[in-house]
Design a protein around this motif. Structure first.
Motif, short mmCIF file in Angstrom:
data_model
loop_
_atom_site.label_atom_id
_atom_site.label_comp_id
_atom_site.label_asym_id
_atom_site.label_seq_id
_atom_site.Cartn_x
_atom_site.Cartn_y
_atom_site.Cartn_z
N LEU A 72 76.06 44.79 124.40
CA LEU A 72 74.46 45.08 124.79
C LEU A 72 74.57 46.75 124.96
CD1 LEU A 72 73.90 42.14 127.33
CD2 LEU A 72 73.11 42.53 125.00
N ASP A 73 75.82 47.35 124.75
CA ASP A 73 75.83 48.74 124.85
C ASP A 73 75.83 49.09 126.46
OD1 ASP A 73 76.78 51.27 123.71
OD2 ASP A 73 74.73 51.79 123.51
N ILE A 74 76.30 48.39 127.36
CA ILE A 74 76.31 48.65 128.88
C ILE A 74 77.72 48.47 129.12
CG2 ILE A 74 73.88 48.29 129.22
CD1 ILE A 74 74.80 45.44 130.48
N VAL A 75 77.98 48.94 130.52
CA VAL A 75 79.39 48.96 130.75
C VAL A 75 79.65 47.47 130.95
CG1 VAL A 75 81.27 49.44 132.65
CG2 VAL A 75 79.64 51.29 131.66
N HIS A 76 80.86 47.08 130.44
CA HIS A 76 81.36 45.58 130.73
C HIS A 76 81.54 45.18 132.24
CE1 HIS A 76 84.04 42.13 130.56
NE2 HIS A 76 83.60 41.92 129.13
N GLY A 77 81.09 43.99 132.56
CA GLY A 77 81.44 43.67 134.02
C GLY A 77 82.73 43.70 134.29
N GLY A 78 83.66 43.65 133.38
CA GLY A 78 85.05 43.53 134.03
C GLY A 78 85.67 44.91 134.08
N ILE A 79 84.94 46.08 133.50
CA ILE A 79 85.41 47.36 133.80
C ILE A 79 85.08 47.85 135.15
CG2 ILE A 79 85.23 49.73 133.02
CD1 ILE A 79 86.95 48.15 131.21
N THR A 80 83.75 47.32 135.25
CA THR A 80 83.17 47.61 136.69
C THR A 80 84.10 47.12 137.71
OG1 THR A 80 80.75 47.91 135.84
CG2 THR A 80 81.22 47.42 138.18
N ASP A 85 88.20 47.29 142.06
CA ASP A 85 89.60 46.92 142.51
C ASP A 85 90.59 48.18 142.44
OD1 ASP A 85 91.56 44.97 143.15
OD2 ASP A 85 92.37 45.10 141.27
N SER A 86 90.46 49.24 141.53
CA SER A 86 91.26 50.17 141.67
C SER A 86 91.07 51.04 142.92
CB SER A 86 91.19 51.19 140.24
OG SER A 86 91.55 50.51 139.24
N ALA A 87 89.60 51.49 142.91
CA ALA A 87 89.30 52.44 144.15
C ALA A 87 89.62 51.75 145.55
CB ALA A 87 87.74 52.67 144.03
N ASN A 108 84.99 39.99 145.80
CA ASN A 108 83.81 39.57 145.53
C ASN A 108 82.77 40.76 145.15
OD1 ASN A 108 84.35 37.02 146.75
ND2 ASN A 108 84.62 38.25 148.62
N ILE A 109 82.20 40.52 143.87
CA ILE A 109 81.38 41.50 143.43
C ILE A 109 79.93 41.23 143.10
CG2 ILE A 109 81.28 43.15 141.67
CD1 ILE A 109 83.98 42.69 140.74
N HIS A 110 79.05 41.94 143.52
CA HIS A 110 77.57 41.85 143.28
C HIS A 110 77.11 42.64 142.40
CE1 HIS A 110 77.28 39.00 146.76
NE2 HIS A 110 77.91 39.81 147.27
N TYR A 111 76.70 42.51 141.15
CA TYR A 111 76.29 43.27 140.11
C TYR A 111 74.94 43.55 140.25
CZ TYR A 111 80.69 42.34 137.62
OH TYR A 111 82.14 42.36 137.88
N ILE A 112 74.36 44.66 140.43
CA ILE A 112 72.75 44.97 140.74
C ILE A 112 72.03 45.51 139.65
CG2 ILE A 112 71.56 46.38 142.31
CD1 ILE A 112 73.97 46.36 143.92
N GLY A 145 72.57 58.18 140.13
CA GLY A 145 72.63 57.84 141.61
C GLY A 145 72.28 56.37 141.85
N LYS A 146 71.91 55.46 140.58
CA LYS A 146 71.58 54.17 141.03
C LYS A 146 72.74 53.46 141.36
CE LYS A 146 69.05 50.45 140.03
NZ LYS A 146 68.00 49.87 140.88
N LYS A 147 72.73 52.60 142.45
CA LYS A 147 73.87 51.64 142.51
C LYS A 147 73.78 50.49 141.64
CE LYS A 147 74.53 50.59 146.84
NZ LYS A 147 74.43 49.69 148.05
N ILE A 148 75.01 50.21 141.04
CA ILE A 148 75.26 49.27 140.06
C ILE A 148 75.80 48.00 140.57
CG2 ILE A 148 74.79 50.86 138.15
CD1 ILE A 148 77.83 50.12 137.30
N ALA A 149 76.63 48.12 141.40
CA ALA A 149 77.48 47.08 142.08
C ALA A 149 77.78 47.43 143.49
CB ALA A 149 78.83 46.65 141.23
#
Length: 160
Positions: A72-80, A85-87, A108-112, A145-149
């Motif tokens: 869909l040309d958006i960042v894959h949820g697994g990358i997010t 997890d890394s941070a 636990n992730i909430h994709y926004i 600046g938009k929160k995505i997760a």
């Protein structure tokens, strides 16, 4: 191995689209970053992670490029999820004495919102620091600046 790699690379260079060539360049630059920084793992190099942290938080920023996008040309949820997890893992690790490490127990992730734009920035902060576990929160923002997760993670504290 080098001859096989050379043939594979030549084939990709001859037949690949501009997007394919951009992906190859990004991957090779990531491997080069891993080598130059003398890191044990490839993930921060491949994602071109830039880290900053203080006593209370850790931030990791990555550029958005075709390698990390889904169809869909958006960042894959697994990358997010990997960014979160890394941070959060770096934040946990920085709080521990040298003979200890932290490993993810639960995430636990909430994709926004969709991951689009030029870059993503993740900020992680400790919620709880016990003797056996840590709970850490993380938020991912686009460069506009938009929160995505939003995520929370539990990390086991282990002896190295």
């Amino acid at each position: 191995m080098k001859d096989e790699l050379r043939l594979l690379l030549e084939s990709c260079l001859e037949t690949g689209s501009e997007t394919d060539l951009q992906a190859i360049t990004t991957l090779l630059e990531g491997v080069q970053r891993k080598i130059k920084r003398n890191r044990n793992t490839f993930i921060d190099g491949l994602l071109h992670m830039e880290r900053s942290f203080d006593q209370n938080s850790c931030e990791i920023t990555i550029p958005i490029n075709p390698i990390i996008n889904n169809d869909l040309d958006i960042v894959h949820g697994g990358i997010t999820a990997t960014l979160l997890d890394s941070a959060m893992g770096v934040m946990a690790y920085q709080q521990l004495p040298e003979e200890f490490a932290a490993v993810t127990n639960q995430l636990n992730i909430h994709y926004i919102a969709p991951g689009i734009g030029d870059s993503l920035r993740c900020k992680a902060e400790i919620i709880h620091h016990g003797s056996k576990t840590m709970v850490i929160s993380g938020e991912v923002y686009r460069n506009d600046g938009k929160k995505i997760a939003y995520a929370t993670g539990t990390f086991f504290i282990i002896k190295k």
